[in-house]
Scaffold this active site. Structure first.
Site, mmCIF file in Angstrom:
data_model
loop_
_atom_site.group_PDB
_atom_site.id
_atom_site.type_symbol
_atom_site.label_atom_id
_atom_site.label_comp_id
_atom_site.label_asym_id
_atom_site.label_seq_id
_atom_site.Cartn_x
_atom_site.Cartn_y
_atom_site.Cartn_z
ATOM 1 N N ARG A 1 -23.326 35.563 -1.960
ATOM 2 C CA ARG A 1 -22.083 36.180 -1.450
ATOM 3 C C ARG A 1 -20.959 35.214 -1.765
ATOM 4 N NH1 ARG A 1 -22.569 38.336 4.573
ATOM 5 N NH2 ARG A 1 -20.568 39.322 4.080
ATOM 6 N N CYS B 1 -26.405 33.118 2.247
ATOM 7 C CA CYS B 1 -26.676 34.343 3.010
ATOM 8 C C CYS B 1 -28.038 34.876 2.596
ATOM 9 C CB CYS B 1 -25.595 35.390 2.727
ATOM 10 S SG CYS B 1 -25.958 36.977 3.501
ATOM 11 N N ASP C 1 -23.334 48.605 5.937
ATOM 12 C CA ASP C 1 -23.700 48.132 7.276
ATOM 13 C C ASP C 1 -24.447 49.190 8.088
ATOM 14 O OD1 ASP C 1 -20.581 46.252 7.693
ATOM 15 O OD2 ASP C 1 -22.386 45.861 6.526
ATOM 16 N N ARG D 1 -24.152 39.117 18.013
ATOM 17 C CA ARG D 1 -22.993 38.805 17.170
ATOM 18 C C ARG D 1 -22.095 40.027 16.981
ATOM 19 N NH1 ARG D 1 -23.923 35.778 11.672
ATOM 20 N NH2 ARG D 1 -21.674 36.137 11.794
ATOM 21 N N LYS E 1 -15.575 44.844 15.611
ATOM 22 C CA LYS E 1 -15.734 43.426 15.260
ATOM 23 C C LYS E 1 -15.028 43.127 13.940
ATOM 24 C CE LYS E 1 -19.583 42.003 13.138
ATOM 25 N NZ LYS E 1 -19.383 41.331 11.838
ATOM 26 N N ASN E 2 -15.268 43.976 12.931
ATOM 27 C CA ASN E 2 -14.783 43.668 11.583
ATOM 28 C C ASN E 2 -13.293 43.898 11.390
ATOM 29 O OD1 ASN E 2 -17.265 42.775 10.934
ATOM 30 N ND2 ASN E 2 -17.876 44.565 9.748
#
Ligand code: EPZ
Length: 432
Positions: free
Chosen positions: A123, A118, A312, A404, A22-23
């Protein structure tokens, strides 16, 4: 709304496949806008965030053909005519802010909403904005929007040093710099694998970038970028998540295998800590095998920028610590307050106490199934992991957070033998 029901106690075994990252997919999609003709990217995961970003890009007049079942996306910005990214979409996904660098780099102007707040504390995007100014853009803030304009003739280019290092600000700087009139330099750049893969696509499109994967990136601006086909890398955070699942819920000594996996993207710190737990870790070029040990050892970690321990994966590591017999700590150094999963894990009997940016976890306690609430992507997957080793059933609510960033999580865990199912529920219904 959907929830996941997890019945704990089934040992994980067999194999599953890691999806595209995803990133890295998100910056690859932003990079594609900079070409004058269509760019095709393969190994794109089927995720809500990719749908959201596809809509953000399509709103500019760019043609986006996203085929989740084929894991491909084709982006053709030859008819881009509206260099804007509206609040309604940017608020759903911070990475939409990559449109600032992409539109400024391509069109010399951009109107992009500031991302919303957030849950984990501030952030800011100050480094993104100062990077654009260093490249020669004029920046104004207007009613929650960043209005960016290049001087006549386009962005001149420039030099900037990040502090702290930032994945997003590195990506935005490079997006704006690759088509600038002159050369640019970025110091203390992020070296996460997502950034390296993003630069590799731009280089394949004809961009002049050197120092990729180092803290100093040099970019020589070019007039145009070409159409290409490119393959996205596997998701290192999904891989780390599944490795932790195998370590806590696997059968002692029985390997669980992950295909389409790049172990080197995990970073040294994670691999070191993982080995210290006693779980065995065997890897080839594109696969990883994990065997659970008889007893997991508790290993404290500090999160850090790559190749440090990924922030993460810290929520998932909390569950690993709860599955050991010992005590250990996690220190979160990237975000102020990324502990939203702790109160929910405590509902399941995990003894974890947050003090400042640290959480102390006492292992050896009974973990019981309970109804728990997702709050964000990585926090919610840690609740699913706890459900795999809990007594009875765990009901993880609001799994739209999970969708997501994890493709078909319950399908992959079922393939590995977990008892997990998705069902709809009415969050506002009174209990029977
Ligand atoms: C990326 O976010 C990832 N998101 C995050 O993953 C990940 O947690 C983070 O990098 C760190 O690894 C994507 O790739 C889409 P940063 P990003 O800019 O780019 C501060 C997930 O779960 N900072 O490297 O937003 C910032 O507050 C997500 O998939 C500034 O101060 O992270 C943070 O403390 C969540 N000013 C630190 O830098 C700025 O202008 C690192 O943030 C920018 C950042």
């Amino acid at each position: 709304m959907d929830r996941l029901i997890v019945k704990g106690g089934n040992p994980l075994r067999g194999s599953t496949t890691i999806s595209g990252s995803k990133n890295s997919a998100l910056p690859l999609m932003a990079a594609a806008i900079l070409a004058d003709s269509p760019v095709t990217i393969n190994n794109i995961p089927a995720l809500r965030d990719i749908h959201t970003f596809s809509r953000v890009i399509a709103l500019t007049g760019t043609r986006v053909d996203y085929a989740p079942d084929e894991h491909t996306i084709r982006i053709d910005s030859s008819n881009l005519n509206r260099p804007e990214a509206p609040y309604e979409l940017v608020k759903r996904m911070r990475a939409s802010f990559y449109m600032l660098g992409a539109l400024l780099g391509r069109e010399g102007r951009a109107r992009v909403s500031l991302p919303g707040g957030c849950a984990w504390g501030p952030r800011p995007v100050d480094l993104h904005i100062r990077g654009m100014e260093a490249l020669g853009a004029k920046i104004e803030l207007d009613q929650g929007y960043v209005i960016a304009n290049a001087p006549a003739g386009g962005l001149p280019g420039g030099s900037f040093d990040l502090s702290p290092s930032s994945v997003g600000a590195t990506i935005n700087f490079i997006l704006a710099a690759v088509r600038a009139r002159r050369s640019s330099r970025l110091g203390n750049a992020a070296i996460e694998p997502d950034v390296v893969v993003f630069c590799e696509l731009l280089q394949k499109m004809g961009a002049q970038i050197s120092g990729v994967g180092t803290r100093t990136i040099e970019v020589q601006g070019v007039d145009g970028l070409n159409a290409v086909s490119f393959s996205n890398c596997p998701d290192r955070i999904e891989l780390g998540t599944f490795m932790i699942a195998a370590a806590i819920a696997g059968e002692t000594g029985v390997p669980v295998r992950f295909e389409n996996a790049y172990p080197e993207h995990l970073g040294k710190a994670f691999v070191h800590a993982f080995n210290e737990t006693g779980a065995s870790f065997n890897a080839g070029d594109d696969f990883v095998e994990v065997s659970a040990p008889g007893t997991l050892r508790a290993v404290s970690i500090d999160t850090g920028i790559y190749p440090g321990f990924p922030t993460d994966l810290q929520a998932q590591w909390t569950v690993l610590l709860a599955a050991t017999e010992g005590n250990a700590k996690i220190r979160e150094t990237i975000y102020h307050d990324r502990f939203k999963h702790i109160p929910e894990l405590r509902r399941m009997g995990v003894n974890a106490i947050v003090v400042g940016n640290e959480v102390a976890v006492e292992g050896g306690n009974r973990i019981q199934g309970a109804q728990v609430m997702s709050t964000d992507l990585r926090a919610s997957v840690s609740l699913v992991l706890a459900g795999l080793i809990a007594e009875n059933e765990t009901s993880v609510l609001r799994v739209y957070h999970l969708d997501r960033g994890y493709e078909n999580l319950e399908g992959k865990l079922s393939d590995l033998g977990a008892d997990i199912r998705r069902e709809q529920y009415d969050e506002w219904a009174d209990p029977e």
